[in-house]
Enzyme design. Structure first.
Site, PDB file in Angstrom:
ATOM      1  N   GLU A  43      -5.065  -4.978  10.823  1.00  0.00           N
ATOM      2  CA  GLU A  43      -4.001  -4.050  11.198  1.00  0.00           C
ATOM      3  C   GLU A  43      -4.307  -2.993  12.389  1.00  0.00           C
ATOM      4  O   GLU A  43      -5.252  -2.274  12.453  1.00  0.00           O
ATOM      5  CB  GLU A  43      -3.880  -3.033  10.016  1.00  0.00           C
ATOM      6  CG  GLU A  43      -3.671  -3.774   8.735  1.00  0.00           C
ATOM      7  CD  GLU A  43      -3.198  -2.671   7.621  1.00  0.00           C
ATOM      8  OE1 GLU A  43      -2.171  -2.928   7.121  1.00  0.00           O
ATOM      9  OE2 GLU A  43      -4.064  -1.662   7.287  1.00  0.00           O
TER      10      GLU A  43
ATOM     11  N   LYS B 163       0.116   4.078  -0.242  1.00  0.00           N
ATOM     12  CA  LYS B 163      -0.515   5.628   0.419  1.00  0.00           C
ATOM     13  C   LYS B 163      -0.165   6.854  -0.672  1.00  0.00           C
ATOM     14  O   LYS B 163      -0.180   6.515  -1.727  1.00  0.00           O
ATOM     15  CB  LYS B 163      -0.031   5.812   1.665  1.00  0.00           C
ATOM     16  CG  LYS B 163       0.211   4.450   2.497  1.00  0.00           C
ATOM     17  CD  LYS B 163       0.320   4.487   3.939  1.00  0.00           C
ATOM     18  CE  LYS B 163       0.049   3.232   4.766  1.00  0.00           C
ATOM     19  NZ  LYS B 163       0.257   3.305   6.196  1.00  0.00           N
TER      20      LYS B 163
ATOM     21  N   SER C  94       3.841  -2.343  10.357  1.00  0.00           N
ATOM     22  CA  SER C  94       5.440  -2.139  10.390  1.00  0.00           C
ATOM     23  C   SER C  94       5.828  -3.724  10.132  1.00  0.00           C
ATOM     24  O   SER C  94       6.909  -4.145  10.665  1.00  0.00           O
ATOM     25  CB  SER C  94       5.775  -1.694  11.975  1.00  0.00           C
ATOM     26  OG  SER C  94       5.058  -0.652  12.277  1.00  0.00           O
TER      27      SER C  94
ATOM     28  N   ASN D 108       0.819  -1.086  -0.197  1.00  0.00           N
ATOM     29  CA  ASN D 108      -0.148  -0.114  -0.165  1.00  0.00           C
ATOM     30  C   ASN D 108       1.053   1.007  -0.032  1.00  0.00           C
ATOM     31  O   ASN D 108       1.462   1.540   0.968  1.00  0.00           O
ATOM     32  CB  ASN D 108      -0.859  -0.062   1.174  1.00  0.00           C
ATOM     33  CG  ASN D 108      -1.442   1.062   1.464  1.00  0.00           C
ATOM     34  OD1 ASN D 108      -1.847   2.068   0.568  1.00  0.00           O
ATOM     35  ND2 ASN D 108      -2.246   1.377   2.759  1.00  0.00           N
TER      36      ASN D 108
ATOM     37  N   GLU E  30      -5.978   4.982   8.099  1.00  0.00           N
ATOM     38  CA  GLU E  30      -5.937   6.092   7.999  1.00  0.00           C
ATOM     39  C   GLU E  30      -7.058   6.725   7.144  1.00  0.00           C
ATOM     40  O   GLU E  30      -7.674   7.946   7.595  1.00  0.00           O
ATOM     41  CB  GLU E  30      -4.749   6.564   7.032  1.00  0.00           C
ATOM     42  CG  GLU E  30      -3.410   6.407   7.562  1.00  0.00           C
ATOM     43  CD  GLU E  30      -2.399   5.590   7.079  1.00  0.00           C
ATOM     44  OE1 GLU E  30      -2.349   5.615   5.719  1.00  0.00           O
ATOM     45  OE2 GLU E  30      -1.374   5.023   7.294  1.00  0.00           O
TER      46      GLU E  30
ATOM     47  N   GLY F 256       2.900   2.132  10.665  1.00  0.00           N
ATOM     48  CA  GLY F 256       3.721   3.191  10.489  1.00  0.00           C
ATOM     49  C   GLY F 256       4.612   3.508  11.644  1.00  0.00           C
ATOM     50  O   GLY F 256       5.216   4.672  11.813  1.00  0.00           O
TER      51      GLY F 256
ATOM     52  N   HIS G   7      -9.127   1.441   5.221  1.00  0.00           N
ATOM     53  CA  HIS G   7      -7.771   1.339   5.771  1.00  0.00           C
ATOM     54  C   HIS G   7      -7.689   2.375   7.035  1.00  0.00           C
ATOM     55  O   HIS G   7      -8.463   3.247   7.041  1.00  0.00           O
ATOM     56  CB  HIS G   7      -6.844   1.853   4.714  1.00  0.00           C
ATOM     57  CG  HIS G   7      -5.385   2.011   5.506  1.00  0.00           C
ATOM     58  ND1 HIS G   7      -4.992   2.948   6.348  1.00  0.00           N
ATOM     59  CD2 HIS G   7      -4.500   1.091   5.209  1.00  0.00           C
ATOM     60  CE1 HIS G   7      -3.556   2.553   6.443  1.00  0.00           C
ATOM     61  NE2 HIS G   7      -3.301   1.301   5.763  1.00  0.00           N
TER      62      HIS G   7
HETATM   63  P1  PGA Z   1       3.022   0.062   7.681  1.00  0.00           P
HETATM   64  O1  PGA Z   1       1.687   0.446   7.137  1.00  0.00           O
HETATM   65  O2  PGA Z   1       3.431  -1.259   7.056  1.00  0.00           O
HETATM   66  O3  PGA Z   1       3.960   1.255   7.210  1.00  0.00           O
HETATM   67  O4  PGA Z   1       3.163   0.150   9.165  1.00  0.00           O
HETATM   68  C1  PGA Z   1       0.846  -0.628   7.051  1.00  0.00           C
HETATM   69  C2  PGA Z   1      -0.412  -0.215   6.402  1.00  0.00           C
HETATM   70  O5  PGA Z   1      -0.689   1.116   6.529  1.00  0.00           O
HETATM   71  O6  PGA Z   1      -1.186  -0.849   5.721  1.00  0.00           O
END
Ligand code: PGA
Length: 250
Positions: free
Chosen positions: A163, A12, A207, A10, A95, A169, A93
């Site tokens: 998640e 983003k 992560s 992803n 976010e 992140g 997601h």
């Molecule tokens: P990340 O993000 O691997 O940077 O933690 C995961 C995601 O947002 O799907």
């Protein structure tokens, strides 16, 4: 193909269309030998247009609107995504939920629209740190699945990504027992709500990187990863795919 592990990147809001196209070509070159892993790349909408990728590579959108067309400034419909030859759409997601205030009701409309359009939703669920500390992880998982999939009656094309919000992140990966328990809870919830014998793939996200992929993919119930940060870097992403392939081939 259906039950192959899934490694989804992803991106983003990263990579211009030209950067993204170059990245995808290089990934496809470097991973040309991979056969048994479904590799999904999810650029921003601007990078989505183009031919479908050759198996086992697929494109995914990061979001969509539930209406087919109309006066929805700034939105993108499922048929537009389909015309870009994407096969998956990431829905809900964290976010989208926490930065843009998306509600389970919106997520449900989007999942329905994606499925009616013949694409596959990757439904993201997961608890915040506060919810985990208050022992609400199981109830959040249940409620996000129940509300997100309301009215859906066929499940073979749905992928769920667990998640934990606090692991996205942040460099904080969930512990193995937390991941195992949450994936188990997703399956228990699906059985309770929709009956036995559902063959749903459940991904872990939060992560994931080339150092922890080896142990994370071996957790029972983890069918692959949804990866943010580490999917932007060609070395990390390709090495995660190779690690998963090696474990898979054992
Ligand atoms: P990340 O993000 O691997 O940077 O933690 C995961 C995601 O947002 O799907």
């Amino acid at each position: 193909m259906e039950n192959n592990p899934i490694i989804a990147g992803n991106w983003k809001m990263n990579k211009t269309p030209s950067e993204g196209n170059a990245f995808i070509s290089e990934i496809m070159d470097r991973l040309a030998e991979i056969k048994n892993i479904n590799i999904i790349l999810s650029p921003p909408f601007t990078g989505l247009y183009g031919p479908s990728l050759d198996y086992p590579f697929f494109k995914a959108a990061q979001n969509c609107h539930w209406e087919e067309k109309g006066a929805y400034t700034g939105e993108i419909s499922v048929s537009m995504i389909k015309d870009c030859n994407a096969k998956f759409v990431i829905i809900g997601h964290s976010e989208r939920r926490h930065v843009f205030g998306e509600l389970d009701e919106h997520i449900n409309l989007k999942v329905s629209a994606v499925m009616s359009g013949g694409l596959k939703p990757i439904l993201c669920i997961g608890e915040t740190l506060e919810q985990r500390q208050q022992n609400k992880t199981n109830s959040v998982i249940k409620s996000q699945i129940e509300k997100g999939l309301k009215g859906i009656s066929s499940f073979e094309n749905i992928v769920i990504a667990y998640e934990p919000v606090w692991a996205i992140g942040t460099g904080l990966t969930a512990e193995e027992n937390q991941i195992y328990d949450a994936h188990e809870r997703v399956r228990i919830t699906m059985r309770e709500l929709y009956g036995e014998n559902l063959n749903i793939q459940v991904l872990y996200g939060g992560s994931v990187n080339s150092k922890n992929a080896d142990s994370l993919i071996q957790i029972s119930g983890v069918d692959g990863f949804l990866i943010g940060g580490a999917s932007l870097d060609i070395e990390s992403f390709t090495s995660i795919v190779k690690i998963v392939e090696k474990i898979q081939g054992k």
